[in-house]
Write a protein that holds these residues in place. Sequence first.
Motif, PDB file in Angstrom:
ATOM      1  N   LYS A  89      -1.456 -20.317   2.937  1.00 25.19           N
ATOM      2  CA  LYS A  89      -0.681 -20.041   4.153  1.00 25.19           C
ATOM      3  C   LYS A  89      -1.539 -19.396   5.244  1.00 25.19           C
ATOM      4  O   LYS A  89      -1.089 -19.249   6.371  1.00 25.19           O
ATOM      5  CB  LYS A  89       0.510 -19.130   3.828  1.00 25.19           C
ATOM      6  CG  LYS A  89       1.547 -19.820   2.978  1.00 25.19           C
ATOM      7  CD  LYS A  89       2.686 -18.890   2.642  1.00 25.19           C
ATOM      8  CE  LYS A  89       3.672 -19.590   1.710  1.00 25.19           C
ATOM      9  NZ  LYS A  89       4.290 -18.683   0.784  1.00 25.19           N
ATOM     10  N   ALA A  90      -2.760 -18.984   4.865  1.00 24.78           N
ATOM     11  CA  ALA A  90      -3.672 -18.377   5.837  1.00 24.78           C
ATOM     12  C   ALA A  90      -5.052 -19.006   5.677  1.00 24.78           C
ATOM     13  O   ALA A  90      -5.394 -19.486   4.606  1.00 24.78           O
ATOM     14  CB  ALA A  90      -3.754 -16.869   5.622  1.00 24.78           C
ATOM     15  N   ASN A  91      -5.815 -18.966   6.746  1.00 24.15           N
ATOM     16  CA  ASN A  91      -7.152 -19.539   6.767  1.00 24.15           C
ATOM     17  C   ASN A  91      -8.161 -18.390   6.848  1.00 24.15           C
ATOM     18  O   ASN A  91      -7.998 -17.487   7.679  1.00 24.15           O
ATOM     19  CB  ASN A  91      -7.235 -20.454   7.998  1.00 24.15           C
ATOM     20  CG  ASN A  91      -8.603 -21.015   8.236  1.00 24.15           C
ATOM     21  OD1 ASN A  91      -9.560 -20.274   8.440  1.00 24.15           O
ATOM     22  ND2 ASN A  91      -8.687 -22.324   8.219  1.00 24.15           N
ATOM     23  N   ALA A  92      -9.186 -18.409   6.014  1.00 18.94           N
ATOM     24  CA  ALA A  92     -10.175 -17.332   5.960  1.00 18.94           C
ATOM     25  C   ALA A  92     -10.855 -17.113   7.316  1.00 18.94           C
ATOM     26  O   ALA A  92     -11.038 -15.974   7.735  1.00 18.94           O
ATOM     27  CB  ALA A  92     -11.207 -17.619   4.887  1.00 18.94           C
ATOM     28  N   GLN A  93     -11.185 -18.200   8.004  1.00 14.55           N
ATOM     29  CA  GLN A  93     -11.841 -18.059   9.308  1.00 14.55           C
ATOM     30  C   GLN A  93     -10.939 -17.370  10.321  1.00 14.55           C
ATOM     31  O   GLN A  93     -11.394 -16.506  11.079  1.00 14.55           O
ATOM     32  CB  GLN A  93     -12.255 -19.432   9.847  1.00 14.55           C
ATOM     33  CG  GLN A  93     -13.510 -19.953   9.203  1.00 14.55           C
ATOM     34  CD  GLN A  93     -13.910 -21.303   9.777  1.00 14.55           C
ATOM     35  OE1 GLN A  93     -13.080 -22.190   9.890  1.00 14.55           O
ATOM     36  NE2 GLN A  93     -15.168 -21.439  10.126  1.00 14.55           N
ATOM     37  N   ARG A  94      -9.667 -17.738  10.318  1.00 13.70           N
ATOM     38  CA  ARG A  94      -8.731 -17.109  11.264  1.00 13.70           C
ATOM     39  C   ARG A  94      -8.540 -15.629  10.937  1.00 13.70           C
ATOM     40  O   ARG A  94      -8.470 -14.797  11.838  1.00 13.70           O
ATOM     41  CB  ARG A  94      -7.384 -17.834  11.246  1.00 13.70           C
ATOM     42  CG  ARG A  94      -7.467 -19.161  11.953  1.00 13.70           C
ATOM     43  CD  ARG A  94      -6.082 -19.707  12.311  1.00 13.70           C
ATOM     44  NE  ARG A  94      -6.196 -21.081  12.735  1.00 13.70           N
ATOM     45  CZ  ARG A  94      -5.826 -22.125  12.001  1.00 13.70           C
ATOM     46  NH1 ARG A  94      -5.285 -21.947  10.824  1.00 13.70           N
ATOM     47  NH2 ARG A  94      -5.978 -23.348  12.454  1.00 13.70           N
ATOM     48  N   LEU A  95      -8.445 -15.304   9.636  1.00 10.18           N
ATOM     49  CA  LEU A  95      -8.311 -13.903   9.237  1.00 10.18           C
ATOM     50  C   LEU A  95      -9.544 -13.115   9.676  1.00 10.18           C
ATOM     51  O   LEU A  95      -9.440 -11.994  10.159  1.00 10.18           O
ATOM     52  CB  LEU A  95      -8.120 -13.782   7.715  1.00 10.18           C
ATOM     53  CG  LEU A  95      -6.777 -14.229   7.149  1.00 10.18           C
ATOM     54  CD1 LEU A  95      -6.806 -14.195   5.625  1.00 10.18           C
ATOM     55  CD2 LEU A  95      -5.631 -13.367   7.668  1.00 10.18           C
ATOM     56  N   PHE A  96     -10.712 -13.724   9.513  1.00 13.86           N
ATOM     57  CA  PHE A  96     -11.970 -13.075   9.891  1.00 13.86           C
ATOM     58  C   PHE A  96     -12.010 -12.838  11.403  1.00 13.86           C
ATOM     59  O   PHE A  96     -12.318 -11.745  11.859  1.00 13.86           O
ATOM     60  CB  PHE A  96     -13.162 -13.930   9.444  1.00 13.86           C
ATOM     61  CG  PHE A  96     -14.495 -13.336   9.795  1.00 13.86           C
ATOM     62  CD1 PHE A  96     -15.007 -12.279   9.068  1.00 13.86           C
ATOM     63  CD2 PHE A  96     -15.236 -13.841  10.850  1.00 13.86           C
ATOM     64  CE1 PHE A  96     -16.243 -11.718   9.397  1.00 13.86           C
ATOM     65  CE2 PHE A  96     -16.469 -13.290  11.191  1.00 13.86           C
ATOM     66  CZ  PHE A  96     -16.972 -12.232  10.458  1.00 13.86           C
ATOM     67  N   MET A  97     -11.669 -13.876  12.174  1.00 11.41           N
ATOM     68  CA  MET A  97     -11.694 -13.775  13.634  1.00 11.41           C
ATOM     69  C   MET A  97     -10.680 -12.752  14.159  1.00 11.41           C
ATOM     70  O   MET A  97     -10.915 -12.108  15.179  1.00 11.41           O
ATOM     71  CB  MET A  97     -11.420 -15.135  14.285  1.00 11.41           C
ATOM     72  CG  MET A  97     -12.488 -16.157  14.005  1.00 11.41           C
ATOM     73  SD  MET A  97     -14.087 -15.577  14.569  1.00 11.41           S
ATOM     74  CE  MET A  97     -14.979 -17.080  14.668  1.00 11.41           C
ATOM     75  N   ALA A  98      -9.570 -12.611  13.435  1.00 10.68           N
ATOM     76  CA  ALA A  98      -8.531 -11.655  13.843  1.00 10.68           C
ATOM     77  C   ALA A  98      -8.863 -10.227  13.385  1.00 10.68           C
ATOM     78  O   ALA A  98      -8.113  -9.295  13.659  1.00 10.68           O
ATOM     79  CB  ALA A  98      -7.180 -12.084  13.267  1.00 10.68           C
ATOM     80  N   GLY A  99      -9.970 -10.078  12.656  1.00 10.87           N
ATOM     81  CA  GLY A  99     -10.367  -8.754  12.176  1.00 10.87           C
ATOM     82  C   GLY A  99      -9.611  -8.312  10.933  1.00 10.87           C
ATOM     83  O   GLY A  99      -9.686  -7.154  10.534  1.00 10.87           O
ATOM     84  N   LYS A 100      -8.877  -9.232  10.306  1.00  7.17           N
ATOM     85  CA  LYS A 100      -8.104  -8.897   9.103  1.00  7.17           C
ATOM     86  C   LYS A 100      -8.909  -9.096   7.823  1.00  7.17           C
ATOM     87  O   LYS A 100      -8.484  -8.676   6.757  1.00  7.17           O
ATOM     88  CB  LYS A 100      -6.839  -9.756   9.039  1.00  7.17           C
ATOM     89  CG  LYS A 100      -5.858  -9.442  10.154  1.00  7.17           C
ATOM     90  CD  LYS A 100      -4.636 -10.305  10.040  1.00  7.17           C
ATOM     91  CE  LYS A 100      -3.598  -9.924  11.068  1.00  7.17           C
ATOM     92  NZ  LYS A 100      -2.363 -10.675  10.880  1.00  7.17           N
ATOM     93  N   LEU A 101     -10.054  -9.771   7.938  1.00  4.95           N
ATOM     94  CA  LEU A 101     -10.938 -10.016   6.790  1.00  4.95           C
ATOM     95  C   LEU A 101     -12.316  -9.510   7.155  1.00  4.95           C
ATOM     96  O   LEU A 101     -12.911  -9.950   8.140  1.00  4.95           O
ATOM     97  CB  LEU A 101     -10.987 -11.514   6.470  1.00  4.95           C
ATOM     98  CG  LEU A 101     -12.034 -11.988   5.469  1.00  4.95           C
ATOM     99  CD1 LEU A 101     -11.787 -11.393   4.091  1.00  4.95           C
ATOM    100  CD2 LEU A 101     -12.030 -13.504   5.372  1.00  4.95           C
ATOM    101  N   LYS A 102     -12.813  -8.550   6.383  1.00  6.03           N
ATOM    102  CA  LYS A 102     -14.151  -7.995   6.602  1.00  6.03           C
ATOM    103  C   LYS A 102     -15.074  -8.580   5.530  1.00  6.03           C
ATOM    104  O   LYS A 102     -14.705  -8.633   4.357  1.00  6.03           O
ATOM    105  CB  LYS A 102     -14.129  -6.471   6.471  1.00  6.03           C
ATOM    106  CG  LYS A 102     -13.099  -5.786   7.354  1.00  6.03           C
ATOM    107  CD  LYS A 102     -13.662  -5.418   8.693  1.00  6.03           C
ATOM    108  CE  LYS A 102     -12.736  -4.547   9.489  1.00  6.03           C
ATOM    109  NZ  LYS A 102     -11.797  -5.202  10.331  1.00  6.03           N
TER     110      LYS A 102
END
Length: 127
Positions: A89-102
């Motif tokens: 339901k989520a994309n790693a790149q989008r999470l990273f770009m949104a600052g939600k994935l470090k």
Amino acid sequence: MSLKNPAFPSSEAFDVINSALAASEADRKDALKQGNAVFAFTLKNKAGEVESWHIDLKTKGEVGKGPGDKPTVTLALSDDDFGKLVSGKANAQRLFMAGKLKVKGDVMKATKMEPILKKAQAVKAKL
């Protein structure tokens, strides 16, 4: 041995990934070849607690608790976002770009994680 922690609902995914790796020797060898790294996951739940798991795709092809031995890459995100990532339901790149994935360590190795998560989705779909 279950890797699930009740305080982290998405941690059930680590059991699913582990069973996907253990299901067939060919799949495990393929995952080792594709991954060739130790992926550490540090999750933070809604209560602010932090827990770590690792997926060893360098030597053993198994999942365990804790950050593992010299992780190649460490991914830090919320328990909720990890659940969305594993379920597709989520994309790693989008999470990273949104600052939600470090990401700490080898960022390029982090991109190798996607096929392994997709295998977990396939196994979970069969359950």
